[in-house]
Every structure is written in C-alpha cells, then in structure tokens.
Design an enzyme around this catalytic site. Structure first.
Site, PDB file in Angstrom:
ATOM      1  N   SER A  67       1.794   7.313   2.955  1.00  0.00           N
ATOM      2  CA  SER A  67       1.757   6.582   1.691  1.00  0.00           C
ATOM      3  C   SER A  67       2.954   6.920   0.813  1.00  0.00           C
ATOM      4  O   SER A  67       3.447   8.052   0.816  1.00  0.00           O
ATOM      5  CB  SER A  67       0.475   6.928   0.937  1.00  0.00           C
TER       6      SER A  67
ATOM      7  N   TYR B  19       5.294   1.215  -1.780  1.00  0.00           N
ATOM      8  CA  TYR B  19       5.040   0.553  -3.055  1.00  0.00           C
ATOM      9  C   TYR B  19       6.372   0.546  -3.782  1.00  0.00           C
ATOM     10  O   TYR B  19       7.051   1.581  -3.820  1.00  0.00           O
ATOM     11  CB  TYR B  19       4.049   1.347  -3.913  1.00  0.00           C
TER      12      TYR B  19
ATOM     13  N   THR C  80       3.127  -2.692   1.090  1.00  0.00           N
ATOM     14  CA  THR C  80       1.745  -3.031   0.704  1.00  0.00           C
ATOM     15  C   THR C  80       1.776  -4.055  -0.426  1.00  0.00           C
ATOM     16  O   THR C  80       2.389  -3.829  -1.468  1.00  0.00           O
ATOM     17  CB  THR C  80       0.979  -1.771   0.277  1.00  0.00           C
TER      18      THR C  80
ATOM     19  N   LYS D 298       1.587  -5.300   4.642  1.00  0.00           N
ATOM     20  CA  LYS D 298       0.215  -4.782   4.690  1.00  0.00           C
ATOM     21  C   LYS D 298      -0.586  -5.331   3.510  1.00  0.00           C
ATOM     22  O   LYS D 298      -0.195  -5.148   2.360  1.00  0.00           O
ATOM     23  CB  LYS D 298       0.228  -3.254   4.628  1.00  0.00           C
TER      24      LYS D 298
ATOM     25  N   HIS E  46      -7.256  -3.565   1.590  1.00  0.00           N
ATOM     26  CA  HIS E  46      -7.109  -2.235   0.987  1.00  0.00           C
ATOM     27  C   HIS E  46      -8.437  -1.469   1.041  1.00  0.00           C
ATOM     28  O   HIS E  46      -8.780  -0.704   0.138  1.00  0.00           O
ATOM     29  CB  HIS E  46      -6.628  -2.370  -0.467  1.00  0.00           C
TER      30      HIS E  46
HETATM   31  C1  LIG Z   1      -8.546   7.018  -0.631  1.00  0.00           C
HETATM   32  C2  LIG Z   1      -7.686   5.898  -0.183  1.00  0.00           C
HETATM   33  C3  LIG Z   1      -6.340   5.854  -0.556  1.00  0.00           C
HETATM   34  C4  LIG Z   1      -5.529   4.820  -0.132  1.00  0.00           C
HETATM   35  N1  LIG Z   1      -4.205   4.833  -0.467  1.00  0.00           N
HETATM   36  C5  LIG Z   1      -3.397   3.837  -0.009  1.00  0.00           C
HETATM   37  C6  LIG Z   1      -2.002   3.860  -0.289  1.00  0.00           C
HETATM   38  O1  LIG Z   1      -1.494   4.766  -0.936  1.00  0.00           O
HETATM   39  N2  LIG Z   1      -1.253   2.848   0.186  1.00  0.00           N
HETATM   40  C7  LIG Z   1      -1.775   1.818   0.926  1.00  0.00           C
HETATM   41  O2  LIG Z   1      -1.054   0.920   1.343  1.00  0.00           O
HETATM   42  N3  LIG Z   1      -3.093   1.777   1.222  1.00  0.00           N
HETATM   43  C8  LIG Z   1      -3.915   2.757   0.772  1.00  0.00           C
HETATM   44  N4  LIG Z   1      -5.244   2.729   1.083  1.00  0.00           N
HETATM   45  C9  LIG Z   1      -5.764   1.646   1.948  1.00  0.00           C
HETATM   46  C10 LIG Z   1      -5.709   2.073   3.410  1.00  0.00           C
HETATM   47  O3  LIG Z   1      -4.391   2.103   3.888  1.00  0.00           O
HETATM   48  C11 LIG Z   1      -6.508   1.104   4.311  1.00  0.00           C
HETATM   49  O4  LIG Z   1      -6.095  -0.221   4.046  1.00  0.00           O
HETATM   50  C12 LIG Z   1      -8.010   1.208   4.120  1.00  0.00           C
HETATM   51  O5  LIG Z   1      -8.392   2.548   3.911  1.00  0.00           O
HETATM   52  C13 LIG Z   1      -8.740   0.663   5.333  1.00  0.00           C
HETATM   53  O6  LIG Z   1     -10.110   0.651   5.141  1.00  0.00           O
HETATM   54  P1  LIG Z   1     -11.102   1.805   5.707  1.00  0.00           P
HETATM   55  O7  LIG Z   1     -10.978   2.960   4.772  1.00  0.00           O
HETATM   56  O8  LIG Z   1     -12.425   1.148   5.659  1.00  0.00           O
HETATM   57  O9  LIG Z   1     -10.666   2.165   7.113  1.00  0.00           O
HETATM   58  C14 LIG Z   1      -6.085   3.766   0.661  1.00  0.00           C
HETATM   59  C15 LIG Z   1      -7.424   3.815   1.027  1.00  0.00           C
HETATM   60  C16 LIG Z   1      -8.224   4.858   0.627  1.00  0.00           C
HETATM   61  C17 LIG Z   1      -9.655   4.887   1.070  1.00  0.00           C
END
Ligand SMILES: Cc1cc2nc3c(=O)[nH]c(=O)nc-3n(C[C@H](O)[C@H](O)[C@H](O)COP(=O)(O)O)c2cc1C
Length: 355
Positions: free
Chosen positions: A106, A130, A156, A226, A250
C-alpha cells in the site's frame, strides 16, 4: 488444535486486536451491505464438477502479467499493517515470498517500498498507488518502488474521497503516534498526524482517465487499475493503458450498495475480452471462492482480510499458514472439479444457485 481455515484465524484476530484496529480492519462503509455481500455472493454460486478426469497431478501454478506465481492467490495492498502485528508489512512480504506469490504494498503502508523489498529480496511485488495532492511525494514513492524492483503500479481508483466508516467513528480510531507511515510523514513533515480518514484528504480527488494514460505512458512497469466496478470503466481502463484491472469495491469499505465483486466480474470479463488481464478481490475466504472467480474469468484473486487475520494472530507464520491453507483448499477444489490447473477452470464449472 491449530487454526484450520480463514474463519479460525478471524476469531483469533478478534481476540488479539484492540477494539480500534479491529474495527478499522473488519469494518466497511455505511450499513456494510457490500461488505457482507462480497462474502455472501460466493455462497450463491454452485460448483459443477466433472468426474473421471485424471487428477493425479494437480498444480495451482499460473502466471499474472507474465510473472510466475505458485497459485492464483495474491496478497492485496492493505494499509497500516503494523497495527496488526509489530512486524507489519515486512512479515507479510516474507510470507508472500515464501509462498511464491506476489504482494501488493500500500501507498499508506507502515513500511516503505525499500524496507519491504529488503525484507524479501527478489520476490515479486507490486506497488499500490494513491496520488497525493503533493505530486512530488507521489513521484518519489513511485520512483522508490520502481528502483526497488516492484513489477507493477496498481492505481487504486475507488477511493477519491474517504467513505463513511461508522465503526471507526464509534471507536474514535486514531493511528498510534509511535507507528510511522513513511509516505504520510513525507507529506505532512513535522505537522500534526492525520487520522485515517484525514489521510484521504491528502490524496487528490481530481485524477481522471487522462492521468491514468500519463502514468501508463511514463511508467517503466505495467499499470494496473484497482477498483473497477463496471464494464464501461474496465473498457476505459484498457483504452487508457492499463495492463490489468482489479474488479474490487475496496472490500466493501468505500461505496456501500455496490454489488459483490464476484457478481460484477462477468460483465467486466465479457467486455474486456482478453484486452487486459482481469483480477478480482473482495470476500475471498476459501479455495472454492478462488475457483469460482477463475471460472468466471479472473486470472487470479487478491486476498485482503484473510491474510490480515493471519498476521494479527501470528505474524509472519500466520500469513504463511493462511496462504498455505488457501493453497491446499484450492488444490483439493481443482482436483474435485476435474481440473489439473487454474487455466482448466471454465464457465461451465459454475452455476447460479436457484433463488
Ligand atoms: C484494513 C484494510 C486496509 C486497506 N488498505 C488499502 C490500501 O491502502 N490501498 C488499497 O488499494 N486497498 C486497500 N484495501 C482494500 C484491499 O486492497 C482489498 O481490495 C480488500 O481488502 C479485498 O477485500 P477482502 O478484505 O474481503 O479480501 C484495504 C482493505 C482493508 C481491509
């Protein structure tokens, strides 16, 4: 007994984590309908196995954007992993490397691109981007990622503004002052530390398809988009230089009321028609979920909370175990479907459950 599946790790993580981080990790936007739907929609799909196929030798190995991976299960980019475990992203990086798969780091990680690369030298990694309002910081991050061998930039696009995450409001979640977030430190300098929601105010809400095209033109590595949720945007992403799209909402944390990603996947795959690779994330908790995504045309899936629960429960070992459990589940699923490899799974291997 040892945890046997992702749900077991989720329970362990719930016991270990403080209320603030737990709410941040587990929560979603508004009523969390999409958050629940991501998981529920997989349960509505039925598998259609073919029998009397020789499955004496099954491999989960495949390629994603030309990179060999041991399985079509990648580690998605999740922010602030040191909230889950002191080793944070470096533990995740070592576990992903040992499992032979790609990790996404990230932009707002609690370890920078160079530190994570040093934790598992040579392993395949992507950098999730980002775009900060401060273009200089953004460019410096991308340069650091590319210089450290990251093989793709995953832009993203589903988080131009912060979403309404009520769990975080209820716990008044704030980042612990001792936890460093190198990218944010670079933006705010010695100024006051932003809350997780305020972090999004550092990110520009104004990027458009033109910026994607510019990024893709400039980037020495492939650019992945994404957070695509419609066929229309998947097509635009391909037309503006994306090498792959990730069908993602997300993890239900941004726009509540979006369909589950597994239900969005078919329209994207149909429209993209092989112009770029299509990946999916959201709600993947079992090897059978991975097989359903492959059947509907995903090249691979990314996991989010699934590995995070392993990290919270047991650091690097927990992430390794989660990856191993999912690999084992997928291997068994492939064999029982009559498939020797991920590429053998076709649309004929799934059906919709009757309502
Ligand atoms: C705690 C947390 C933090 C996340 N931080 C980011 C991030 O910094 N950048 C990003 O593109 N997606 C982020 N995501 C989204 C994840 O990349 C991903 O799309 C998502 O967790 C997929 O769903 P799942 O948790 O059900 O597997 C985050 C998700 C969670 C749960």
């Amino acid at each position: 007994v040892d945890p046997l599946n992702v749900a077991d790790y989720e329970r362990l993580a719930e016991q270990k984590l403080e209320p603030g981080p737990l709410a941040y990790f587990a929560g979603g936007a508004d009523d969390e309908w999409t958050l629940r739907e991501n998981v529920a929609a997989f349960r509505r799909l039925l598998l259609r196995p073919r029998v009397l196929v020789d499955v004496g030798s099954v491999s989960t190995a495949t390629t994603v954007l030309g990179t060999d991976v041991s399985m079509p299960i990648l580690v998605g980019p999740l922010a602030f992993q040191r909230l889950a475990h002191p080793d944070g992203e470096t533990a995740t990086a070592r576990a992903a490397a040992a499992a032979g798969t790609i990790m996404g780091l990230s932009t707002i990680a609690s370890a920078g691109p160079a530190e994570v690369a040093a934790a598992a030298p040579g392993a395949p990694r992507w950098f999730q981007l980002y775009c900060f309002r401060d273009a200089g910081v953004t460019q410096a991050l991308v340069d650091q990622a590319v210089d450290n061998g990251y093989r793709a930039i995953a832009l993203t696009v589903d988080a131009p503004v912060p979403a309404n995450r009520e769990r975080d409001l209820r716990t008044m979640f704030a980042l612990p002052p001792e936890m460093r977030v190198p990218s944010i430190d670079a933006v705010v300098g010695s100024g006051p530390r932003p809350s997780p929601a305020e972090v999004f105010s550092l990110i520009t809400p104004s990027i458009t398809w033109r910026d994607l095209q510019e990024l893709a033109d400039r980037s020495p590595v492939p650019v992945i988009v994404k957070g695509v949720m419609t066929a229309e945007d998947a097509l635009l992403a391909c037309e503006h230089g994306a090498a792959a799209v990730v069908v993602s909402n997300h993890g239900g944390r941004q726009l509540d009321g979006v369909a589950a990603t597994i239900d969005l996947l078919p329209e994207v795959v149909d429209t993209v028609g092989g112009r770029c690779e299509v990946l999916l994330d959201g709600g993947v908790r079992r090897g059978t979920d991975v097989a359903k995504a492959l059947a509907l045309g995903a090249r691979a899936v990314l996991i989010g909370r699934a590995f995070l629960w392993g990290l919270a429960a047991d650091g690097e070992r927990g992430v390794s175990r989660v990856l191993e459990l999912l690999r084992r589940e997928l291997t068994t699923t492939l064999a029982l479907l009559g498939c020797s490899s991920p590429v053998d799974v076709t649309a004929a291997h799934v059906a919709r459950a009757p309502r």
